[in-house]
Design a protein around this motif. Sequence first.
Motif, PDB file in Angstrom:
ATOM      1  N   CYS A  22      -2.540 -11.179   8.367  1.00 59.10           N
ATOM      2  CA  CYS A  22      -2.971 -10.021   7.579  1.00 59.10           C
ATOM      3  C   CYS A  22      -4.025  -9.206   8.328  1.00 59.10           C
ATOM      4  O   CYS A  22      -4.040  -7.970   8.260  1.00 59.10           O
ATOM      5  CB  CYS A  22      -3.525 -10.481   6.236  1.00 59.10           C
ATOM      6  N   ALA A  23      -4.920  -9.883   9.063  1.00 55.99           N
ATOM      7  CA  ALA A  23      -5.937  -9.173   9.836  1.00 55.99           C
ATOM      8  C   ALA A  23      -5.294  -8.326  10.933  1.00 55.99           C
ATOM      9  O   ALA A  23      -5.705  -7.183  11.173  1.00 55.99           O
ATOM     10  CB  ALA A  23      -6.923 -10.173  10.441  1.00 55.99           C
ATOM     11  N   VAL A  56      -2.992 -23.414   6.705  1.00 52.36           N
ATOM     12  CA  VAL A  56      -1.979 -22.422   6.318  1.00 52.36           C
ATOM     13  C   VAL A  56      -2.651 -21.114   5.908  1.00 52.36           C
ATOM     14  O   VAL A  56      -2.198 -20.017   6.287  1.00 52.36           O
ATOM     15  CB  VAL A  56      -1.106 -22.962   5.169  1.00 52.36           C
ATOM     16  N   SER A  57      -3.743 -21.208   5.165  1.00 54.35           N
ATOM     17  CA  SER A  57      -4.459 -20.013   4.724  1.00 54.35           C
ATOM     18  C   SER A  57      -5.022 -19.229   5.902  1.00 54.35           C
ATOM     19  O   SER A  57      -4.985 -17.994   5.920  1.00 54.35           O
ATOM     20  CB  SER A  57      -5.592 -20.409   3.776  1.00 54.35           C
ATOM     21  N   VAL A  58      -5.536 -19.937   6.902  1.00 49.53           N
ATOM     22  CA  VAL A  58      -6.100 -19.263   8.077  1.00 49.53           C
ATOM     23  C   VAL A  58      -5.008 -18.532   8.847  1.00 49.53           C
ATOM     24  O   VAL A  58      -5.208 -17.403   9.316  1.00 49.53           O
ATOM     25  CB  VAL A  58      -6.828 -20.279   8.984  1.00 49.53           C
ATOM     26  N   ILE A  59      -3.846 -19.167   8.979  1.00 48.19           N
ATOM     27  CA  ILE A  59      -2.729 -18.507   9.671  1.00 48.19           C
ATOM     28  C   ILE A  59      -2.333 -17.217   8.936  1.00 48.19           C
ATOM     29  O   ILE A  59      -2.120 -16.169   9.563  1.00 48.19           O
ATOM     30  CB  ILE A  59      -1.532 -19.466   9.784  1.00 48.19           C
ATOM     31  N   TYR A  85       1.677   3.194   5.607  1.00 53.94           N
ATOM     32  CA  TYR A  85       0.938   2.504   4.540  1.00 53.94           C
ATOM     33  C   TYR A  85       1.879   1.653   3.691  1.00 53.94           C
ATOM     34  O   TYR A  85       1.598   0.479   3.413  1.00 53.94           O
ATOM     35  CB  TYR A  85       0.219   3.533   3.672  1.00 53.94           C
ATOM     36  N   VAL A  86       3.008   2.224   3.296  1.00 54.18           N
ATOM     37  CA  VAL A  86       3.976   1.495   2.465  1.00 54.18           C
ATOM     38  C   VAL A  86       4.524   0.284   3.206  1.00 54.18           C
ATOM     39  O   VAL A  86       4.639  -0.814   2.644  1.00 54.18           O
ATOM     40  CB  VAL A  86       5.115   2.433   2.027  1.00 54.18           C
ATOM     41  N   MET A  87       4.851   0.457   4.487  1.00 54.89           N
ATOM     42  CA  MET A  87       5.431  -0.641   5.255  1.00 54.89           C
ATOM     43  C   MET A  87       4.438  -1.791   5.416  1.00 54.89           C
ATOM     44  O   MET A  87       4.780  -2.961   5.218  1.00 54.89           O
ATOM     45  CB  MET A  87       5.874  -0.155   6.630  1.00 54.89           C
ATOM     46  N   ILE A  88       3.187  -1.471   5.751  1.00 50.42           N
ATOM     47  CA  ILE A  88       2.190  -2.516   5.990  1.00 50.42           C
ATOM     48  C   ILE A  88       1.820  -3.230   4.691  1.00 50.42           C
ATOM     49  O   ILE A  88       1.771  -4.465   4.635  1.00 50.42           O
ATOM     50  CB  ILE A  88       0.933  -1.928   6.648  1.00 50.42           C
ATOM     51  N   THR A  89       1.583  -2.466   3.622  1.00 46.33           N
ATOM     52  CA  THR A  89       1.228  -3.107   2.358  1.00 46.33           C
ATOM     53  C   THR A  89       2.395  -3.915   1.805  1.00 46.33           C
ATOM     54  O   THR A  89       2.198  -4.970   1.198  1.00 46.33           O
ATOM     55  CB  THR A  89       0.790  -2.063   1.320  1.00 46.33           C
ATOM     56  N   SER A  90       3.615  -3.415   2.030  1.00 43.83           N
ATOM     57  CA  SER A  90       4.784  -4.172   1.580  1.00 43.83           C
ATOM     58  C   SER A  90       4.920  -5.474   2.375  1.00 43.83           C
ATOM     59  O   SER A  90       5.262  -6.514   1.813  1.00 43.83           O
ATOM     60  CB  SER A  90       6.048  -3.326   1.734  1.00 43.83           C
TER      61      SER A  90
END
Length: 300
Positions: free
Chosen positions: A280-281, A272-275, A220-225
């Motif tokens: 993130c997805a 850029v936002s889509v990339i 969790y920490v790694m992904i959120t970071s």
Amino acid sequence: MQAPAKGTKRRSISYAKWGYIFIAPFFIAFAIFQLIPLASTIYYSFFEYYRSGLKVIGPNFTGLSNYVKLLSLNLPKYMGNTLLMWILGFVPQIVVSLLLAVWFTDNRLRIRCQPFFKTVIYMPNLIMASAFAMLFFALFSDNGPVNAALVSAGILKEPFRFLSSIAGTRGLVALMNFLMWFGNTTILLSLFEAAEIDGCTPSQIFWKITMPLIRPILVYVMITSLIGGLQMFDVPQILTNGKGNPNDCATTMIMYLNNHMFSKNYGMAGAVSVILFIICAVLCVVIYRSTNEDEGRKKK
């Protein structure tokens, strides 16, 4: 009191509709402020749509040309800058946080005033990133107190230009991210306490018991970071005055996106936002799969 006749059924009362009524405002607000802007961003990423002076050009459908142009320009470089500065801040963050968490949860050390120390190390997380960046800008400037102390101590013969050096600029951004977030990570990792088993060395307890227990929170920490690192903006923006100098070494993905928004190039900004959204997805899928694997192992 008359008993109900045989064959008659008691009427059940359903409260489900009240649950839907109470959660409806959230979904309405989410659709208006999240889904509709997201769909609009994806839609305009396939268009040529920008402002040149007082003239608005577009929207003209151009297909994937915005994405091709981004990949042929400096977007990979800015992605590399973002990931590098995140790694430079995250690696010492997780190492120091693990060390502190082990110390805090080790009953043999019996560290006193733990709530006080945890509060102190968490406090930098409460400071606004912009204020933190301005503080470091003043501390590490050419005539700042850090250079003055290093020269006075004889460590340096002349002031070191931190903000004019690639390594210095990236190092300061990483250092600020480390100081702002290692306290929060320490608090999260301290939620798990190591068991004491007769005959086990401290290293065996850590690797065989503590690490497996904190694995979910580590993921969790790694992904959120990492998600926060991809969204890195305010610290390098203020520290480099929005230019990412020297040689664009501190320009991040969001700074690049902000430049397109500032120039009213909505098509490129949308691309850029889509990339970023896709990245993130993918990370969210990683979190979901990691959680399911842990649950599957427990069931077996």
